[in-house]
Design a protein around this motif. Structure first.
Motif, mmCIF file in Angstrom:
data_model
loop_
_atom_site.group_PDB
_atom_site.id
_atom_site.type_symbol
_atom_site.label_atom_id
_atom_site.label_comp_id
_atom_site.label_asym_id
_atom_site.label_seq_id
_atom_site.Cartn_x
_atom_site.Cartn_y
_atom_site.Cartn_z
ATOM 1 N N GLY A 19 0.790 -1.219 0.000
ATOM 2 C CA GLY A 19 0.000 0.000 0.000
ATOM 3 C C GLY A 19 0.818 1.262 0.000
ATOM 4 O O GLY A 19 0.298 2.345 0.290
ATOM 5 N N ASN A 20 2.087 1.164 -0.340
ATOM 6 C CA ASN A 20 2.965 2.327 -0.300
ATOM 7 C C ASN A 20 3.907 2.265 -1.493
ATOM 8 O O ASN A 20 3.779 1.414 -2.368
ATOM 9 N N LEU A 21 4.866 3.175 -1.519
ATOM 10 C CA LEU A 21 5.895 3.132 -2.542
ATOM 11 C C LEU A 21 6.872 1.999 -2.260
ATOM 12 O O LEU A 21 7.201 1.728 -1.089
ATOM 13 N N PHE A 22 7.341 1.359 -3.301
ATOM 14 C CA PHE A 22 8.400 0.369 -3.155
ATOM 15 C C PHE A 22 9.599 1.049 -2.493
ATOM 16 O O PHE A 22 10.009 2.142 -2.904
ATOM 17 N N PRO A 23 10.189 0.477 -1.415
ATOM 18 C CA PRO A 23 11.184 1.189 -0.602
ATOM 19 C C PRO A 23 12.338 1.851 -1.359
ATOM 20 O O PRO A 23 12.695 2.981 -1.021
ATOM 21 N N PRO A 24 12.955 1.225 -2.370
ATOM 22 C CA PRO A 24 14.044 1.942 -3.046
ATOM 23 C C PRO A 24 13.594 3.248 -3.704
ATOM 24 O O PRO A 24 14.368 4.222 -3.768
ATOM 25 N N VAL A 25 12.344 3.278 -4.178
ATOM 26 C CA VAL A 25 11.816 4.510 -4.760
ATOM 27 C C VAL A 25 11.575 5.542 -3.663
ATOM 28 O O VAL A 25 11.915 6.726 -3.808
ATOM 29 N N ALA A 26 10.984 5.099 -2.554
ATOM 30 C CA ALA A 26 10.744 6.009 -1.435
ATOM 31 C C ALA A 26 12.052 6.610 -0.921
ATOM 32 O O ALA A 26 12.107 7.797 -0.554
ATOM 33 N N GLU A 27 13.115 5.801 -0.895
ATOM 34 C CA GLU A 27 14.409 6.301 -0.424
ATOM 35 C C GLU A 27 14.942 7.401 -1.333
ATOM 36 O O GLU A 27 15.495 8.403 -0.868
ATOM 37 N N LEU A 28 14.793 7.239 -2.645
ATOM 38 C CA LEU A 28 15.222 8.303 -3.554
ATOM 39 C C LEU A 28 14.439 9.584 -3.291
ATOM 40 O O LEU A 28 15.022 10.676 -3.211
ATOM 41 N N LEU A 29 13.126 9.468 -3.152
ATOM 42 C CA LEU A 29 12.317 10.668 -2.913
ATOM 43 C C LEU A 29 12.717 11.356 -1.616
ATOM 44 O O LEU A 29 12.760 12.597 -1.548
ATOM 45 N N ASP A 30 13.017 10.582 -0.588
ATOM 46 C CA ASP A 30 13.469 11.173 0.678
ATOM 47 C C ASP A 30 14.764 11.946 0.477
ATOM 48 O O ASP A 30 14.941 13.047 1.024
ATOM 49 N N ARG A 31 15.697 11.385 -0.284
ATOM 50 C CA ARG A 31 16.972 12.060 -0.517
ATOM 51 C C ARG A 31 16.777 13.346 -1.327
ATOM 52 O O ARG A 31 17.430 14.364 -1.070
ATOM 53 N N LEU A 32 15.875 13.307 -2.283
ATOM 54 C CA LEU A 32 15.605 14.508 -3.071
ATOM 55 C C LEU A 32 14.949 15.587 -2.221
ATOM 56 O O LEU A 32 15.319 16.766 -2.296
ATOM 57 N N ALA A 33 13.971 15.189 -1.406
ATOM 58 C CA ALA A 33 13.292 16.175 -0.557
ATOM 59 C C ALA A 33 14.265 16.801 0.426
ATOM 60 O O ALA A 33 14.195 18.003 0.711
ATOM 61 N N ALA A 34 15.193 16.003 0.962
ATOM 62 C CA ALA A 34 16.162 16.526 1.926
ATOM 63 C C ALA A 34 17.071 17.563 1.307
ATOM 64 O O ALA A 34 17.635 18.412 2.016
ATOM 65 N N ARG A 35 17.228 17.530 -0.015
ATOM 66 C CA ARG A 35 18.116 18.480 -0.688
ATOM 67 C C ARG A 35 17.381 19.702 -1.227
ATOM 68 O O ARG A 35 17.995 20.579 -1.830
ATOM 69 N N CYS A 36 16.074 19.749 -1.022
ATOM 70 C CA CYS A 36 15.281 20.957 -1.296
ATOM 71 C C CYS A 36 15.464 21.466 -2.727
ATOM 72 O O CYS A 36 15.587 22.678 -2.954
ATOM 73 N N ILE A 37 15.495 20.543 -3.680
ATOM 74 C CA ILE A 37 15.655 20.945 -5.076
ATOM 75 C C ILE A 37 14.387 21.673 -5.512
ATOM 76 O O ILE A 37 13.294 21.093 -5.504
ATOM 77 N N PRO A 38 14.477 22.943 -5.911
ATOM 78 C CA PRO A 38 13.263 23.725 -6.116
ATOM 79 C C PRO A 38 12.540 23.448 -7.416
ATOM 80 O O PRO A 38 11.345 23.744 -7.523
ATOM 81 N N GLN A 39 13.218 22.919 -8.424
ATOM 82 C CA GLN A 39 12.525 22.667 -9.677
ATOM 83 C C GLN A 39 13.195 21.547 -10.463
ATOM 84 O O GLN A 39 14.411 21.448 -10.502
ATOM 85 N N ARG A 40 12.351 20.695 -11.022
ATOM 86 C CA ARG A 40 12.749 19.706 -12.016
ATOM 87 C C ARG A 40 11.518 19.406 -12.862
ATOM 88 O O ARG A 40 10.385 19.427 -12.370
ATOM 89 N N LYS A 41 11.753 19.157 -14.131
ATOM 90 C CA LYS A 41 10.679 18.664 -14.986
ATOM 91 C C LYS A 41 10.454 17.203 -14.597
ATOM 92 O O LYS A 41 11.391 16.415 -14.582
#
Length: 397
Positions: A314-336
């Motif tokens: 019922g959630n994201l597959f963990p390796p995908v969730a880990e990438l999203l966590d790393r991206l959010a932690a870096r506060c990237i303001p924009q990507r297509k």
């Protein structure tokens, strides 16, 4: 002049580490890392930064090779992370009259890490330290690049900036010290990877630091990791400028994870269709196996990110969730951003990837693609549509 004498009276006394496999116990080091320290020799002598304590004896040997039995008068601490400061206690034993120079936050950390409170000199923005023989150091604060105490040291007479972690890179030094003595091209991807992993969250402070540095007539940059920069200073500045503005160059990262290969086929099809549309370069990463630092490097480098993964419990597959966590932690303001996902009986991954895009305030490139159960000709068509829409957006820009 010895190869380790960068300029008259300025000596490299750092070390190479080709045995540690994880920087900060997180990030891979396939070609090692250097811990750089420097001596500035006038009538008095200043050591600028130290090395990881496991290599302290090599630092001591390098110092003695450069100055013999002369004493070090000052230790300037630009950055307190232990890979640069953990030899301080040993150096104080070796040179008991050594005065430690740092700003107020640095000196508090030295006490907190190593219990050293006396024999220190506190400096503020623009303060100077005259070593004699035209060696005058001045100190300039660059907080949050990437710790709050970080500063740089400027030697105006030699137009040399001792920059701490700023302008650093992964990678041990192969024989030489300066960018004209080593194969500089080997370090550009390692610089991007270093920035994305270590400094990536702090784009605003890096921009402020760049503005400060650009007011100085810099001809040599001495960072705490990687080559000493002389010939390549414009390129180094440009890379740090683009990365700290989160400015991606044209290119697509397709990052996915897959349990049984169905989502993987979607990723492969999306990448194939992007190439057929003339969109590129394209980098495809299986997040279950890819080096996270390499994925982050390319997300920082390129302007388009496509993420895919299956629903898992019922959630994201963990390796995908880990990438999203790393991206959010870096506060990237924009990507297509585009995304796709799969499920067996109850979907969640596509919805959660969309919520991530909203959280990051990223504008979606197109509608997501969602696949139920196995890969089929229908899924193939959906992937072709997703790639085509991304290509259309790229051509319209």
């Amino acid at each position: 002049m010895a190869i380790t004498e960068i300029l008259p009276g300025i000596h490299y006394v750092g070390v190479n580490d080709r045995t540690t496999t994880r920087f900060e116990a997180l990030w891979s080091l396939p070609i090692g890392v250097s811990y750089n320290a420097y001596l500035v020799v006038g009538e008095k002598i200043a050591l600028i930064d130290t090395v990881e304590e496991a290599f302290g004896s090599r630092l001591e040997a390098n110092i003695r090779e450069a100055i013999g039995e002369r004493k070090i008068d000052y230790l300037v601490v630009n950055h307190m992370e232990p890979d640069h400061s953990s030899s301080i206690t040993a150096l104080r034993r070796l040179y008991p009259d050594l005065e430690i120079v740092g700003n107020a936050k640095t000196l508090q950390m030295i006490d907190g890490f190593y219990g050293i409170a006396g024999g220190t000199v506190e400096v503020k923005e623009g303060d100077t330290l005259d070593l004699g023989s035209r060696k005058v150091l001045s100190f300039h604060m660059i907080p949050m690049v990437h710790w709050p105490e970080t500063m740089v040291t400027w030697c105006a007479g030699d137009k040399t900036l001792f920059s701490g972690d700023a302008f650093g890179t992964f990678g041990a030094l192969d024989g030489g010290i300066t960018d004209s003595q080593v194969e500089a091209d080997r370090y550009w991807d390692e610089m991007r990877r270093y920035y994305a992993c270590i400094v990536g969250k702090y784009g605003g402070p890096v921009q402020k630091a760049l503005q400060k540095v650009r007011t100085l007539p810099v001809e040599t940059i001495c960072p705490t990791h990687g080559p000493v920069w002389q010939r390549e200073i414009p390129r180094v500045m440009d890379i740090y400028d683009k990365l700290s503005r989160y400015e991606g160059e044209p290119g697509v990262v397709v990052a996915y994870a897959s349990m049984y290969g169905n989502t993987e086929q979607m990723a492969e099809r999306v990448a194939r269709e992007l190439a057929a549309e003339g969109v590129g370069p394209v980098r495809v990463y299986n997040l279950s196996y890819a080096d996270p630092s390499v994925v982050l490097r390319d997300v920082f480098r390129f302007d388009t990110l496509i993420v895919g993964g299956p629903t898992y419990n019922g959630n994201l597959f963990p390796p995908v969730a880990e990438l999203l966590d790393r991206l959010a932690a870096r506060c990237i303001p924009q990507r297509k951003f585009g995304w796709f996902g799969s499920f067996c009986w109850a979907g969640a991954s596509v919805r959660l990837l969309g919520e991530f895009a909203q959280k990051m305030k990223w504008e979606p490139l197109c509608d997501p693609v969602e696949m139920k159960q196995g890969f089929s000709s229908d899924a193939c068509g959906l992937c072709r549509t997703l790639a085509g829409r991304i290509a259309e957006r790229r051509r319209s820009e």
